[in-house]
Design a protein around this motif. Structure first.
Motif, mmCIF file in Angstrom:
data_model
loop_
_atom_site.group_PDB
_atom_site.id
_atom_site.type_symbol
_atom_site.label_atom_id
_atom_site.label_comp_id
_atom_site.label_asym_id
_atom_site.label_seq_id
_atom_site.Cartn_x
_atom_site.Cartn_y
_atom_site.Cartn_z
ATOM 1 N N ARG A 15 -34.934 -23.761 -7.553
ATOM 2 C CA ARG A 15 -34.142 -23.911 -8.782
ATOM 3 C C ARG A 15 -33.982 -22.585 -9.518
ATOM 4 O O ARG A 15 -32.929 -22.289 -10.084
ATOM 5 C CB ARG A 15 -34.795 -24.947 -9.703
ATOM 6 C CG ARG A 15 -34.710 -26.374 -9.181
ATOM 7 C CD ARG A 15 -35.269 -27.362 -10.196
ATOM 8 N NE ARG A 15 -35.238 -28.722 -9.679
ATOM 9 C CZ ARG A 15 -34.178 -29.522 -9.744
ATOM 10 N NH1 ARG A 15 -33.071 -29.091 -10.323
ATOM 11 N NH2 ARG A 15 -34.225 -30.750 -9.251
ATOM 12 N N GLY A 16 -35.049 -21.785 -9.499
ATOM 13 C CA GLY A 16 -34.954 -20.492 -10.160
ATOM 14 C C GLY A 16 -33.947 -19.578 -9.489
ATOM 15 O O GLY A 16 -33.186 -18.861 -10.148
ATOM 16 N N VAL A 17 -33.941 -19.618 -8.149
ATOM 17 C CA VAL A 17 -32.974 -18.819 -7.394
ATOM 18 C C VAL A 17 -31.559 -19.318 -7.661
ATOM 19 O O VAL A 17 -30.617 -18.530 -7.803
ATOM 20 C CB VAL A 17 -33.292 -18.876 -5.886
ATOM 21 C CG1 VAL A 17 -32.197 -18.188 -5.076
ATOM 22 C CG2 VAL A 17 -34.640 -18.229 -5.605
ATOM 23 N N GLU A 18 -31.406 -20.631 -7.749
ATOM 24 C CA GLU A 18 -30.084 -21.199 -8.022
ATOM 25 C C GLU A 18 -29.545 -20.703 -9.362
ATOM 26 O O GLU A 18 -28.370 -20.320 -9.479
ATOM 27 C CB GLU A 18 -30.156 -22.722 -8.036
ATOM 28 C CG GLU A 18 -28.812 -23.384 -8.340
ATOM 29 C CD GLU A 18 -28.931 -24.877 -8.577
ATOM 30 O OE1 GLU A 18 -27.902 -25.567 -8.495
ATOM 31 O OE2 GLU A 18 -30.051 -25.347 -8.874
ATOM 32 N N LYS A 20 -30.356 -17.944 -10.973
ATOM 33 C CA LYS A 20 -30.007 -16.524 -10.871
ATOM 34 C C LYS A 20 -28.717 -16.325 -10.083
ATOM 35 O O LYS A 20 -27.884 -15.478 -10.422
ATOM 36 C CB LYS A 20 -31.151 -15.757 -10.209
ATOM 37 C CG LYS A 20 -32.399 -15.648 -11.073
ATOM 38 C CD LYS A 20 -33.487 -14.863 -10.354
ATOM 39 C CE LYS A 20 -34.734 -14.755 -11.219
ATOM 40 N NZ LYS A 20 -35.826 -14.010 -10.530
ATOM 41 N N LEU A 21 -28.556 -17.112 -9.003
ATOM 42 C CA LEU A 21 -27.349 -17.000 -8.188
ATOM 43 C C LEU A 21 -26.109 -17.316 -9.013
ATOM 44 O O LEU A 21 -25.104 -16.589 -8.960
ATOM 45 C CB LEU A 21 -27.441 -17.946 -6.986
ATOM 46 C CG LEU A 21 -26.201 -18.040 -6.094
ATOM 47 C CD1 LEU A 21 -25.880 -16.684 -5.470
ATOM 48 C CD2 LEU A 21 -26.395 -19.092 -5.007
ATOM 49 N N LYS A 22 -26.171 -18.382 -9.799
ATOM 50 C CA LYS A 22 -25.019 -18.760 -10.619
ATOM 51 C C LYS A 22 -24.698 -17.679 -11.645
ATOM 52 O O LYS A 22 -23.531 -17.367 -11.895
ATOM 53 C CB LYS A 22 -25.287 -20.094 -11.310
ATOM 54 C CG LYS A 22 -25.264 -21.286 -10.365
ATOM 55 C CD LYS A 22 -25.529 -22.591 -11.109
ATOM 56 C CE LYS A 22 -25.416 -23.782 -10.164
ATOM 57 N NZ LYS A 22 -25.704 -25.064 -10.857
ATOM 58 N N GLN A 23 -25.751 -17.105 -12.250
ATOM 59 C CA GLN A 23 -25.531 -16.058 -13.238
ATOM 60 C C GLN A 23 -24.911 -14.818 -12.599
ATOM 61 O O GLN A 23 -23.956 -14.230 -13.119
ATOM 62 C CB GLN A 23 -26.856 -15.687 -13.912
ATOM 63 C CG GLN A 23 -26.728 -14.615 -14.993
ATOM 64 C CD GLN A 23 -25.886 -15.077 -16.166
ATOM 65 O OE1 GLN A 23 -26.311 -15.924 -16.941
ATOM 66 N NE2 GLN A 23 -24.685 -14.531 -16.309
ATOM 67 N N LEU A 24 -25.449 -14.422 -11.438
ATOM 68 C CA LEU A 24 -24.918 -13.248 -10.744
ATOM 69 C C LEU A 24 -23.477 -13.469 -10.301
ATOM 70 O O LEU A 24 -22.644 -12.556 -10.376
ATOM 71 C CB LEU A 24 -25.800 -12.917 -9.536
ATOM 72 C CG LEU A 24 -27.217 -12.418 -9.862
ATOM 73 C CD1 LEU A 24 -28.057 -12.357 -8.592
ATOM 74 C CD2 LEU A 24 -27.167 -11.052 -10.534
ATOM 75 N N CYS A 25 -23.189 -14.666 -9.826
ATOM 76 C CA CYS A 25 -21.819 -14.972 -9.402
ATOM 77 C C CYS A 25 -20.857 -14.920 -10.585
ATOM 78 O O CYS A 25 -19.709 -14.469 -10.450
ATOM 79 C CB CYS A 25 -21.766 -16.351 -8.742
ATOM 80 S SG CYS A 25 -22.501 -16.397 -7.097
ATOM 81 N N GLU A 26 -21.331 -15.367 -11.738
ATOM 82 C CA GLU A 26 -20.490 -15.309 -12.938
ATOM 83 C C GLU A 26 -20.185 -13.863 -13.300
ATOM 84 O O GLU A 26 -19.042 -13.516 -13.626
ATOM 85 C CB GLU A 26 -21.195 -16.009 -14.097
ATOM 86 C CG GLU A 26 -20.350 -16.092 -15.363
ATOM 87 C CD GLU A 26 -21.050 -16.848 -16.477
ATOM 88 O OE1 GLU A 26 -20.635 -16.688 -17.640
ATOM 89 O OE2 GLU A 26 -22.014 -17.584 -16.183
ATOM 90 N N TRP A 27 -21.203 -13.008 -13.213
ATOM 91 C CA TRP A 27 -20.986 -11.592 -13.506
ATOM 92 C C TRP A 27 -20.042 -10.949 -12.491
ATOM 93 O O TRP A 27 -19.264 -10.054 -12.838
ATOM 94 C CB TRP A 27 -22.321 -10.846 -13.499
ATOM 95 C CG TRP A 27 -23.203 -11.195 -14.669
ATOM 96 C CD1 TRP A 27 -22.829 -11.780 -15.840
ATOM 97 C CD2 TRP A 27 -24.616 -10.987 -14.756
ATOM 98 N NE1 TRP A 27 -23.911 -11.956 -16.665
ATOM 99 C CE2 TRP A 27 -25.031 -11.471 -16.034
ATOM 100 C CE3 TRP A 27 -25.577 -10.449 -13.904
ATOM 101 C CZ2 TRP A 27 -26.356 -11.423 -16.449
ATOM 102 C CZ3 TRP A 27 -26.891 -10.395 -14.330
ATOM 103 C CH2 TRP A 27 -27.282 -10.878 -15.589
ATOM 104 N N ASP A 28 -20.140 -11.384 -11.227
ATOM 105 C CA ASP A 28 -19.302 -10.805 -10.169
ATOM 106 C C ASP A 28 -17.955 -11.505 -10.034
ATOM 107 O O ASP A 28 -17.177 -11.185 -9.128
ATOM 108 C CB ASP A 28 -20.032 -10.873 -8.821
ATOM 109 C CG ASP A 28 -21.130 -9.829 -8.703
ATOM 110 O OD1 ASP A 28 -21.054 -8.821 -9.420
ATOM 111 O OD2 ASP A 28 -22.052 -10.031 -7.886
ATOM 112 N N ASN A 29 -17.716 -12.477 -10.916
ATOM 113 C CA ASN A 29 -16.448 -13.207 -10.898
ATOM 114 C C ASN A 29 -16.202 -13.881 -9.545
ATOM 115 O O ASN A 29 -15.125 -13.806 -8.965
ATOM 116 C CB ASN A 29 -15.278 -12.270 -11.230
ATOM 117 C CG ASN A 29 -14.010 -13.046 -11.578
ATOM 118 O OD1 ASN A 29 -14.084 -14.188 -12.042
ATOM 119 N ND2 ASN A 29 -12.864 -12.436 -11.345
#
Length: 208
Positions: A15-18, A20-29
């Motif tokens: 869940r923690g990785v999920e 972070k992944l969502k946040q990083l994807c948002e930053w990377d559009n």
């Protein structure tokens, strides 16, 4: 009618990785599914075994009639076919495990290596602590088949087919494990670089 729909693969992540992944994807559009698709595409495209077609040929022959064991022991030779990009298969020893053919507590037949095709490595013992470590030398392996069930001697195709199929699987598995150990670190680095290049490349394209 041919079905051209894409396939779906479900994965489980922490869940923690999920998060972070969502946040990083948002930053990377981008989106998590887009990143995972890129990971799979790059992994398959870059893997050294993706386009490799391996096969194993066999030759089974009888011992000389003068040999007292010739009625139940048969010589077997295997040769690996195929090429490994960037590697000379003639110059390396490839370890693999011999298969076993137990039916309950008994072996109707077994295979063993010639002494010069035996190789010791971790976890190379089988049932009843039998030594199973073997190796290809210059693509080749030699050994013997021991037939312990008399009625099988009348139908050699039965045990020969099982022996060849099992040996082929184990030899090809040994090659793939060799590749994995030798190239996995470099492959992972290439995949990460490729995915980040694709991700940030898409981001730059959308900003221009």
């Amino acid at each position: 009618m041919k079905n051209n729909k894409d396939s779906s693969i479900r994965v489980r992540i922490d869940r923690g990785v999920e998060a972070k992944l969502k946040q990083l994807c948002e930053w990377d559009n981008t989106t998590p599914s887009a990143v995972l698709r890129k990971l799979v595409d790059v992994y398959v495209a870059r893997h050294s075994l993706s386009d490799l077609i391996l096969d194993v040929s066999f030759e089974i022959t009888k011992l000389p009639e003068s040999n007292p064991h010739s009625w139940y022991v048969f010589k077997i030779e295997a040769e690996l076919k195929g090429e490994l990009e960037g590697e000379s298969l003639e110059s390396i020893e490839l370890p693999f495990l011999l298969p076993e053919f137990f039916e309950g507590e008994r072996e109707p037949f077994r295979v063993d290596s010639a002494y010069y095709h035996r190789m010791s490595f971790p976890n190379c013992t089988g049932k009843r602590d039998r030594f199973l470590g073997a190796k290809l030398v210059n693509r080749k392996w030699k050994g013997a088949i021991y037939v312990y069930r008399d009625e099988l001697l009348k139908t050699p195709d039965v045990y020969e087919t099982q022996v060849k199929d099992a040996l082929k699987d184990n030899i090809i598995l040994g090659v793939s494990q060799y590749v994995k150990l030798k190239m996995s670190a470099a492959l992972e680095s290439d995949i990460v670089d490729e995915v980040f290049n694709l991700t940030h490349g898409n981001e730059r394209d959308e900003q221009t």
